[in-house]
Scaffold this motif. Structure first.
Motif, PDB file in Angstrom:
ATOM      1  N   ASP A  33       0.619  -1.232   0.007  1.00 55.30           N
ATOM      2  CA  ASP A  33      -0.191   0.021   0.007  1.00 55.30           C
ATOM      3  C   ASP A  33       0.884   1.171  -0.027  1.00 55.30           C
ATOM      4  N   PHE A  34       0.289   2.355   0.175  1.00 59.01           N
ATOM      5  CA  PHE A  34       0.844   3.573   0.176  1.00 59.01           C
ATOM      6  C   PHE A  34       2.150   3.872   1.177  1.00 59.01           C
ATOM      7  N   ILE A  35       2.053   3.226   2.298  1.00 59.85           N
ATOM      8  CA  ILE A  35       2.917   3.221   3.271  1.00 59.85           C
ATOM      9  C   ILE A  35       4.184   2.239   2.923  1.00 59.85           C
ATOM     10  N   LYS A  46       4.821   3.046  10.742  1.00 58.13           N
ATOM     11  CA  LYS A  46       3.931   2.555   9.726  1.00 58.13           C
ATOM     12  C   LYS A  46       2.314   2.327  10.137  1.00 58.13           C
ATOM     13  N   GLU A  48       1.122   3.743  12.644  1.00 56.05           N
ATOM     14  CA  GLU A  48       0.567   5.119  13.167  1.00 56.05           C
ATOM     15  C   GLU A  48      -0.083   5.640  11.829  1.00 56.05           C
ATOM     16  N   LEU A  49       1.017   5.802  10.752  1.00 59.18           N
ATOM     17  CA  LEU A  49       0.554   6.233   9.634  1.00 59.18           C
ATOM     18  C   LEU A  49      -0.666   5.892   8.734  1.00 59.18           C
ATOM     19  N   ILE A  52      -3.643   6.990  10.525  1.00 55.95           N
ATOM     20  CA  ILE A  52      -4.025   8.501  10.074  1.00 55.95           C
ATOM     21  C   ILE A  52      -4.525   8.447   8.608  1.00 55.95           C
ATOM     22  N   TYR A  53      -3.962   7.637   7.656  1.00 56.98           N
ATOM     23  CA  TYR A  53      -4.480   7.806   6.434  1.00 56.98           C
ATOM     24  C   TYR A  53      -5.766   6.784   6.170  1.00 56.98           C
ATOM     25  N   TYR A  77      -8.486  13.227  -1.356  1.00 64.47           N
ATOM     26  CA  TYR A  77      -7.210  13.769  -1.462  1.00 64.47           C
ATOM     27  C   TYR A  77      -6.391  12.685  -1.868  1.00 64.47           C
ATOM     28  N   LEU A  79      -2.885  10.615  -1.730  1.00 66.72           N
ATOM     29  CA  LEU A  79      -2.017  10.425  -0.718  1.00 66.72           C
ATOM     30  C   LEU A  79      -0.589  11.497  -1.312  1.00 66.72           C
TER      31      LEU A  79
ATOM     32  N   MET B   1       9.436   5.436   0.156  1.00 66.28           N
ATOM     33  CA  MET B   1       9.477   6.986   0.628  1.00 66.28           C
ATOM     34  C   MET B   1      10.936   7.071   0.788  1.00 66.28           C
ATOM     35  N   SER B  30       7.618   6.630  -1.974  1.00 73.41           N
ATOM     36  CA  SER B  30       7.919   5.436  -2.544  1.00 73.41           C
ATOM     37  C   SER B  30       8.176   5.374  -4.135  1.00 73.41           C
ATOM     38  N   GLN B  91       5.656  13.878   0.394  1.00 76.01           N
ATOM     39  CA  GLN B  91       5.703  12.514   0.337  1.00 76.01           C
ATOM     40  C   GLN B  91       6.993  11.885  -0.770  1.00 76.01           C
ATOM     41  N   LYS B 163      -0.269  14.297  16.993  1.00 76.44           N
ATOM     42  CA  LYS B 163      -0.689  13.224  16.868  1.00 76.44           C
ATOM     43  C   LYS B 163      -1.122  13.000  15.198  1.00 76.44           C
ATOM     44  N   ALA B 164      -1.454  14.161  14.658  1.00 72.40           N
ATOM     45  CA  ALA B 164      -1.865  14.007  13.257  1.00 72.40           C
ATOM     46  C   ALA B 164      -0.958  14.133  12.051  1.00 72.40           C
ATOM     47  N   TYR B 165       0.334  14.225  12.779  1.00 72.68           N
ATOM     48  CA  TYR B 165       1.538  14.634  11.862  1.00 72.68           C
ATOM     49  C   TYR B 165       1.647  13.358  10.668  1.00 72.68           C
ATOM     50  N   PRO B 166       1.549  13.681   9.415  1.00 68.64           N
ATOM     51  CA  PRO B 166       1.455  12.440   8.407  1.00 68.64           C
ATOM     52  C   PRO B 166       2.780  12.132   7.941  1.00 68.64           C
ATOM     53  N   LYS B 239      -2.626  21.106   3.661  1.00 68.87           N
ATOM     54  CA  LYS B 239      -2.949  20.722   2.455  1.00 68.87           C
ATOM     55  C   LYS B 239      -2.935  21.943   1.523  1.00 68.87           C
ATOM     56  N   ASN B 460       6.153  -1.700  -4.951  1.00 67.85           N
ATOM     57  CA  ASN B 460       5.455  -2.119  -3.732  1.00 67.85           C
ATOM     58  C   ASN B 460       5.302  -3.475  -3.728  1.00 67.85           C
TER      59      ASN B 460
END
Lengths: 317, 574
Positions: A33-35, A46, A48-49, A52-53, A77, A79, B1, B30, B91, B163-166, B239, B460
């Motif tokens: 996946d994206f992560i 991973k 945690e992200l 979030i996503y 949105y 990613l 990434m 990635s 990203q 906590k929301a930091y992505p 964003k 991936n």
């Protein structure tokens, strides 16, 4: 007609729903996946992200959320790009459309003319030559033609730019801008036209051959009509009729972008964006794009059915 | 990434674009697996290749007209910037490249990767190695003219603990005191971060970490601009700001044309003075490095250092050519949970039995070197002392396999307990993959090992297969590494599953617990000898690359660790 439309619209909705499910589950179940591509992240980060996503939610819940939002016109949105998916489409899709519409127009125009002449002069030297060239164009891969043209026209002769859509750093406006874009699109349009030309010419040629052997063509000639009029008014009209079906299929291709061409010529189109998104597993963008193509395909088919019915009222759809 | 030191695999488009490293911010991506180049860097004053090997353009009159006419613009190719131009949030490594021109960090690094003052003119580290105090250059500004102070730094560090930091910033890994409480919402601010005065700020960690200086000394976000709407746990508003960055770097963003180019213009407020060249453009150039540099559409690109490429670049006449070794290393990841590979002797045999010189150096026309430790030759920690070079030696490989109990069966393939020695190898689709597979299969057959390769076009998917443990060997390359510990990290953070050596963990921690370079060198040497013997992965190769740039450009230096960002502001056109 109206009951026909209601029926067709209902089918369309069912088809799109089924398509969206297939698409979503297919993407969601593709490994990685994206992560996962970010090998730098620790397993905890991973997790945690993914939280979030929203990638850790059960697949049905994710589909439900996506569908619910999509029905409200919200495709989410991206990613990777952190922009609304629809904004991204708007940034890229018109560039693809520009290439596609011009090359489609040229392809059809040239194919009709060559096809008609080749059919009329069947087995002549012209016909033979056209057939040979067509097979040659069809059997060469697009990347080969593309790279070869870049080598000759851009690198060696310096006639045309090697890629992109504008001169780098250009601030051109108005006619200057149009001129720059035209220069940059010349090579990709040539390649795309060449690629499409082969099968279409053969299609028109054989349709035309069928039609000119019909009795009513002989009748038209017998009436003393000019040959040009016989060919282009009487015969061509009927030979083009089956091509209406093709028009519908063209629709998604107009907006789908051509991955290879866009890549070779560095054209800022949607095809490139789509491939990059796939290797990143940028689900919202992938889903949105695939749905768009599905919708266009369904609309395209519907349009061609309707057009066909208008063109030939004997047809029952 | 991939960000600075990330693993990426495979340069699908090796020769493709130019790019440089750098994302000293937290770029991840990635996608960048498509292009190792980007995150690689030059080596220039460092060990292996002296600066004298720069080849100057032989005939500037051959310069294409379009590039001849350009006076105040430098154009560099970049694979695919996505438009997330906020440090710590991007990203992709490509966006990281853009960010590295739009921002300049507190602390930068020299050509050996050691810290140098930048926005922070000096720093103090407490005796217990826990508290880092930065003294900033007074009077620095963001590109809109607003002041840059310690408050902005505090805001930036705090933000990462939201906590929301992505993103994937490493600031979190440093464990600043009170950071966890902040993430969990139990504290309004982070205790370990102290603003002493507008030019002085300190951070106190829970545990010493040699990387703290460079990680904390990263880019600074303007609190006035990025913090205006900040509420804990709500970072979505960012964003809307990615497309209109406010930085403090040599250049500021002028215009982003998606899929085409990123235009930048000199920042009048840059603290080292206004850049020499007014405009800098990253042109999106996926896979077009050659045609764009030949036609003069770009001024700078990187290529693998094959003899063929070098000859062709020299033949063009108008390019300066600068060779370098990137700070990455390639390896075959071993599935250590697989019974047959648990025996160290089998892994050693697979290394002795693989003719790495033929595969990675000769077949690549010299664009590579054999690797035996997890560090590039440009690192200050690099050593060959006490390192087994594992020169190709099929006899030795056979002997080791015999010792490990694998005996040749009737078909020439070795067997043990009725099981054949079949090695299932995953690799990605790259130009050099075919050569690698052909030679490796032949090498392994000669020592009685049956190699079953599987080639992936999609990174991936390959990673997912590796994570699912459905493999024996998998070919990877790291991304750009900035510190020796980056190359070791995968052996201690659980990434190499099944490898659990307390000694390695202990040494890894020890290497991070001091900032004394001589002490660290000793620790890393010990680690390299250990890993070189145990081979939790099979080290394969280092890449060799060249930068080619327009002969009109002057004062070009490219840092092995931060790419163009180090001195781009000094580049000029003659």
């Amino acid at each position: 007609m109206s009951s026909f439309l209601t029926k067709r619209l209902t089918y369309m909705i069912i088809i799109l729903l089924a398509a969206s499910m297939m698409i979503f589950f297919l993407y969601a179940m593709t490994p990685g996946d994206f992560i996962s591509g970010n090998l730098k992240l620790s397993p905890e980060r991973k997790a945690e992200l993914r939280e979030i996503y929203g990638l850790n939610k059960p697949i049905f819940e994710r589909y439900g959320n996506w569908l619910g939002n999509a029905l409200h016109g919200n495709f989410g949105y991206s990613l990777a790009q952190q922009k609304p998916v629809l904004t991204l489409f708007n940034e890229y899709i018109w560039n693809s459309f520009l290439l596609a519409i011009v090359s489609t127009f040229l392809t059809w125009l040239i194919a009709v003319i060559i096809g008609v002449i080749a059919a009329y002069k069947q087995y002549s030297w012209f016909d033979t030559l056209v057939m040979v060239l067509i097979f040659a164009a069809m059997s060469l891969p697009s990347f080969f033609i593309g790279l070869y043209l870049i080598k000759i026209a851009a690198v060696d002769l310096k006639w045309l730019p090697p890629g992109g859509m504008l001169n780098t750093g250009s601030n051109a406006t108005g006619m200057e801008y149009v001129k720059e874009v035209l220069q940059h699109m010349t090579l990709p349009v040539i390649v795309m036209t060449l690629l499409g030309l082969g099968s279409l010419t053969r299609y028109f040629r054989s349709n035309m051959i069928d039609v000119i052997q019909q009795d009513y063509i002989r009748t038209a000639r017998a009436k003393g009509l000019k040959e040009r009029k016989v060919l282009f008014t009487h015969a061509l009209r009927n030979a083009l009729l089956p091509a209406i079906t093709l028009v519908g299929f063209e629709l998604p291709a107009l907006f789908g972008g051509s991955l290879i061409i866009e890549k070779i010529f560095n054209w800022p189109g949607i095809g490139q964006l789509y491939m990059q998104s796939f290797s990143l597993r940028d689900y919202p963008l992938l889903m949105g794009f695939t749905m768009l193509i599905a919708i266009l395909s369904v609309i395209g088919t519907l349009l061609s059915d309707i057009l066909y019915r208008i063109a030939d009222p004997r047809v029952k759809v | 990434m991939l960000k600075k030191g990330i693993i990426l695999l495979s340069s699908l488009l090796l020769a493709s674009s130019a790019l440089l490293a750098a994302c000293s911010s937290g770029g991840t991506d990635s996608a960048s697996h498509a292009n190792t180049q980007n995150n690689e860097n030059t080596q220039q004053a460092a060990t292996a290749q002296p600066l004298t090997s720069l080849v100057k353009a032989s005939d500037l009159s051959k310069l294409p007209e379009v590039s001849q006419k350009r006076d105040d613009t430098i154009i560099v190719g970049l694979t695919d910037p996505a438009g997330v131009f906020t440090p710590y949030f991007n990203q992709s490594g490509y966006d990281g490249n853009v960010i590295s021109q739009l921002w300049t960090p507190l602390v930068t690094v020299d050509e050996k990767g050691l810290p140098l003052p930048n926005l922070a003119k000096s720093w103090d580290i407490s005796k217990d190695n826990l508290t880092y105090t930065f003294h900033m250059v007074p009077g620095t500004k963001f590109s809109d003219g607003s002041p840059l102070t310690a408050e902005d730094v505090a805001f930036t560090w705090t933000l990462i603990y939201d906590k929301a930091y992505p993103g994937d910033s490493q600031i979190r890994k440093l464990n600043i005191k009170g950071g966890k409480a902040y993430t969990e919402g139990k504290a309004k601010q982070i205790d370990g971060i102290k603003v002493v005065d507008p030019q002085t700020i300190s951070a106190t960690l829970e545990k010493p970490n040699a990387l703290a200086l460079s990680i904390l000394g990263d880019n600074v976000l303007s609190k006035a601009y990025y913090g205006k709407d900040y509420k804990f746990g709500q970072l979505d508003y960012f964003k809307n700001l990615h497309g209109s960055p406010l930085g403090n770097g040599a250049y500021k963003l002028e215009k982003f044309l998606p899929g085409q180019e990123v235009r930048m213009v000199a920042n009048d407020h840059f603290f080292k003075g206004k850049p020499k060249t007014q405009h800098f453009i990253y042109k999106t150039a996926e896979g077009d490095a050659w045609q764009f540099i030949e036609t003069g559409d770009t001024d700078f690109a990187s290529f693998t250092a094959t003899q063929e490429n070098i000859d062709k670049l020299k033949g063009l006449g108008f390019l300066n050519i600068l060779p370098y070794t990137p700070s990455t290393y390639g390896y075959l990841q071993v599935n250590l949970e697989n019974e047959k590979l648990k025996d160290k002797r089998v892994r050693q045999a697979l290394t002795y039995g693989l003719d790495r010189k033929s595969i990675y150096v000769d077949a690549a026309q010299g664009a590579g070197a054999v690797a035996n430790i997890p560090a590039s030759p440009i690192f200050w920690s690099y050593t060959t002392d006490g390192i087994n070079p594992y020169n190709y030696d099929p006899e030795k490989a056979k002997k080791l396999l015999d010792e490990a109990g694998w005996v040749e069966g009737s078909d020439g393939i070795r067997e043990k307990n009725g099981q054949k020695l079949t090695i299932h190898l995953l690799t990605s689709k790259r130009p050099e993959t075919d050569t690698f597979i052909a030679l490796a299969a032949e090498n392994y057959k000669a020592i009685g090992v049956d190699l079953q390769p599987e080639i992936f076009a999609d990174f991936n998917a390959m990673v997912a297969k590796v994570e699912g443990k459905d493999y024996d060997l998998a070919a990877f390359s790291t991304g750009m590494l900035t510190d020796p510990s980056d190359g070791i990290e995968q052996f201690v953070n659980g990434e190499i599953k099944g490898y659990n050596n307390p000694k390695v963990k202990e040494l890894y921690e020890k290497g991070l617990s001091t900032t004394n370079i001589e002490e660290r060198k000793k620790v890393y040497k010990e680690l390299y000898v250990l890993l070189n013997d145990e081979l939790p992965v099979i080290f394969t190769n280092y890449k060799k690359t060249v930068y080619a740039y327009n002969g009109r450009m002057e004062h070009v230096k490219v840092s092995p660790f931060i790419g163009l960002a180090g001195n781009l502001f000094e580049w000029s056109l003659k």
